[in-house]
Every structure is written in C-alpha cells, then in structure tokens.
Write a protein that holds these residues in place. Structure first.
Motif, mmCIF file in Angstrom:
data_model
loop_
_atom_site.group_PDB
_atom_site.id
_atom_site.type_symbol
_atom_site.label_atom_id
_atom_site.label_comp_id
_atom_site.label_asym_id
_atom_site.label_seq_id
_atom_site.Cartn_x
_atom_site.Cartn_y
_atom_site.Cartn_z
ATOM 1 N N ASP A 28 0.871 -1.160 0.000
ATOM 2 C CA ASP A 28 0.000 0.000 0.000
ATOM 3 C C ASP A 28 0.923 1.229 0.000
ATOM 4 O OD1 ASP A 28 -2.364 1.617 0.759
ATOM 5 O OD2 ASP A 28 -1.257 1.815 2.632
ATOM 6 N N LEU A 29 0.398 2.389 -0.328
ATOM 7 C CA LEU A 29 1.268 3.577 -0.397
ATOM 8 C C LEU A 29 1.047 4.521 0.802
ATOM 9 C CD1 LEU A 29 3.393 5.208 -1.946
ATOM 10 C CD2 LEU A 29 1.562 6.174 -3.323
ATOM 11 N N ASP A 30 -0.111 5.186 0.821
ATOM 12 C CA ASP A 30 -0.346 6.189 1.865
ATOM 13 C C ASP A 30 -0.409 5.535 3.240
ATOM 14 O OD1 ASP A 30 -1.334 8.912 0.456
ATOM 15 O OD2 ASP A 30 -2.069 7.191 -0.670
ATOM 16 N N GLY A 31 0.384 6.020 4.152
ATOM 17 C CA GLY A 31 0.336 5.490 5.513
ATOM 18 C C GLY A 31 1.197 4.255 5.697
ATOM 19 N N THR A 32 1.742 3.735 4.584
ATOM 20 C CA THR A 32 2.589 2.540 4.668
ATOM 21 C C THR A 32 4.015 2.881 4.250
ATOM 22 O OG1 THR A 32 0.724 1.068 4.275
ATOM 23 C CG2 THR A 32 2.910 0.190 3.790
ATOM 24 N N GLY A 49 5.432 -4.609 -5.856
ATOM 25 C CA GLY A 49 4.296 -3.982 -6.535
ATOM 26 C C GLY A 49 3.617 -2.997 -5.613
ATOM 27 N N LEU A 50 2.829 -2.111 -6.217
ATOM 28 C CA LEU A 50 2.106 -1.120 -5.438
ATOM 29 C C LEU A 50 0.614 -1.228 -5.743
ATOM 30 C CD1 LEU A 50 3.247 1.248 -3.587
ATOM 31 C CD2 LEU A 50 2.173 2.691 -5.299
ATOM 32 N N CYS A 51 -0.158 -1.381 -4.689
ATOM 33 C CA CYS A 51 -1.611 -1.541 -4.801
ATOM 34 C C CYS A 51 -2.219 -0.430 -3.946
ATOM 35 C CB CYS A 51 -1.981 -2.925 -4.263
ATOM 36 S SG CYS A 51 -3.724 -3.360 -4.334
ATOM 37 N N VAL A 72 2.527 -0.712 -10.698
ATOM 38 C CA VAL A 72 1.836 0.268 -9.857
ATOM 39 C C VAL A 72 0.402 0.366 -10.367
ATOM 40 C CG1 VAL A 72 1.682 2.719 -9.213
ATOM 41 C CG2 VAL A 72 3.937 1.628 -9.429
ATOM 42 N N ILE A 73 -0.571 0.063 -9.514
ATOM 43 C CA ILE A 73 -1.974 0.212 -9.946
ATOM 44 C C ILE A 73 -2.713 1.088 -8.939
ATOM 45 C CG2 ILE A 73 -4.116 -0.937 -10.582
ATOM 46 C CD1 ILE A 73 -2.550 -3.348 -11.475
ATOM 47 N N TYR A 122 -11.709 -2.275 -9.728
ATOM 48 C CA TYR A 122 -11.688 -3.196 -8.584
ATOM 49 C C TYR A 122 -10.819 -2.682 -7.458
ATOM 50 C CZ TYR A 122 -12.863 -6.242 -12.527
ATOM 51 O OH TYR A 122 -13.416 -6.790 -13.636
ATOM 52 N N ARG A 123 -11.018 -1.456 -7.013
ATOM 53 C CA ARG A 123 -10.045 -0.990 -6.021
ATOM 54 C C ARG A 123 -10.274 -1.650 -4.664
ATOM 55 N NH1 ARG A 123 -12.155 3.310 -2.894
ATOM 56 N NH2 ARG A 123 -13.908 4.335 -3.885
ATOM 57 N N LYS A 124 -9.207 -1.608 -3.829
ATOM 58 C CA LYS A 124 -9.282 -2.198 -2.492
ATOM 59 C C LYS A 124 -10.515 -1.692 -1.768
ATOM 60 C CE LYS A 124 -5.342 -0.361 -1.344
ATOM 61 N NZ LYS A 124 -4.150 0.069 -0.565
ATOM 62 N N PRO A 125 -11.228 -2.494 -1.009
ATOM 63 C CA PRO A 125 -10.873 -3.839 -0.537
ATOM 64 C C PRO A 125 -11.181 -4.994 -1.496
ATOM 65 C CG PRO A 125 -12.948 -3.162 0.446
ATOM 66 C CD PRO A 125 -12.460 -1.999 -0.382
#
Ligand SMILES: O=C(O)COP(=O)(O)O
Ligand SMILES: [Mg+2]
Length: 221
Positions: free
Chosen positions: A10-14, A107-109, A133-134, A141-144
């Motif tokens: 994950d990117l933000d906060g991770t 990878g980045l999700c 990077v997606i 289909y974004r998280k969750p």
C-alpha cells in the motif's frame, strides 16, 4: 517453474506519510467555501478509500457535499502539490531497496489516484523499485476488492501463494484476506486494526517478509 516472490505495498500510511499534503489540499478546497480547516489528526481516519472519498468525508465533516468542480479542482491541486510535505517513513527506502536486492518483485496496490502515486514515488526516488503500480482510479476493482491485488500480482508474474501484502488500513487486510495472501499490518499509518502480523518499525519489515516467504532459508534472520 514460477517461484517469483512478491511483496505488494500500500502507499499512503505505509510507505509515505502523505497526510500533510492530503490535509492541506482538502483544507484549500474547503477554504474556497469559506470553511475552516480540519486538523490533520481528524483527516487521518478519512484516508484509505481514495482521494474522492477523502474529499467527500472532509466536506461531510463540515456538512457540505463536494460538487464536480470541487472534485476536479481538488484532484488537480493535490496532484500539483503531492510532494510538498510528503516524505517516506523512516527506514522505508532502505527496507524497500533491501527487499529488491534480495530478489523480491515489488508492486504497489494503492487507492490513491495513479498519477499522484507515480509522481510521489518518482520524486522520492522509489519508483524504480516497483515493477507494477496500480492506482485506485486505474481499475474498477479498487481495495478492498481482492481483484486489485490480483491485478498487481498478475503484472508482477508472481503467484499468490508466493506473495505478501503490506498495508496500514483494514482495506489492505481485507484485500489480502480475499485473495488468501498473508498480510503485514504496519501500525505507523492512518488505519487502525488488529492483525496476526503487525510491525511498528520499518526495520522489522524485511525479517517479517522473510519469515513468511522463505521460512526454511533465512526466514529467521
Ligand atoms: O488515497 C487513499 O485514500 C489511500 O491510499 P492507499 O491505498 O495508498 O493507502
Ligand atoms: Mg494506506
């Protein structure tokens, strides 16, 4: 044949502390409606479902609803300022480089808009580590939804039984669980959750990944 091992982040906060720029962009948007700013600490729990949802939640906190103009302006403004105040968390560039040098495919999700995600990764010198990077606006289909993670693993050419997901939000845990991929929950971000594997320091990341993905060889390192 395929023993590629993957770590999907994950990117933000991770990886990055993007809250200062997210909150600043939100507050610039609210200011255009003559509305007072929301404190960063109150913006943090609004992050995790993408930029549009952040804007909606911020406006709702001031009993407002963003219009299409607000949304377009906010997204463009945030993208323009995505690296003003945003930094990687301490120890993250080193941990990411170390995983890459150990041969992991990274990878980045992220639910962040993909253009903003790529811009911040490249400004912080991290983009070269990520094969795929997606962003949250680049897939239906974004998280969750676990299909977001599945698309990243497909792109990396790594099977899900050789993968681990690292994130800071219940969305990341749900995404990983939906694909039966183990997750590492980082406690320095914006989401709150309980998980079987939790780390509170970037120095614990590489050992945690190795314990999961190479338990027989070096996993205890
Ligand atoms: O932009 C967001 O709301 C969250 O982005 P993330 O998925 O990288 O945490
Ligand atoms: Mg996050």
């Amino acid at each position: 044949m395929n023993d590629a091992r993957a770590v999907v982040f994950d990117l933000d906060g991770t990886l990055i502390d993007s809250l200062p720029d997210l909150a600043a962009a939100l507050n610039r948007s609210l200011a255009r409606h003559n509305t007072g700013p929301i404190a960063r600490a109150d913006v943090a729990p609004m992050v995790g479902d993408g930029a549009r949802m952040l804007l909606k939640r911020g406006y709702a906190a001031r009993s407002l609803e963003p219009g299409e103009d607000d949304e377009a302006e906010f997204l463009a403004d945030y993208e323009a300022h995505v690296t003003d105040l945003t930094e990687p968390y301490p120890g993250i560039p080193e941990a990411v480089a170390s995983l890459a040098s150990l041969g992991y495919r990274l990878g980045l999700c992220t639910n962040k808009p993909e253009a903003s995600a790529r811009k911040v990764l490249s400004a912080l010198g991290l983009e070269r580590f990520f094969g795929v990077v997606i962003g949250g606006d680049a897939t239906p289909y974004r998280k969750p939804d676990p299909r977001h993670l599945a698309a990243v693993l497909d792109g990396l050419g790594a099977p899900k039984h050789h993968a681990v997901m690292v994130g800071d939000h219940p969305n990341d845990l749900a995404t990983a669980a939906g694909l039966e991929v183990p997750a590492i929950f980082v406690t320095w971000g914006y989401g709150r959750a309980e998980a079987p594997i939790m780390i509170d320091d970037a120095a614990a990341l590489v050992p945690a990944v190795r314990r999961i993905l190479e338990p027989a060889a070096g996993g205890q390192a």
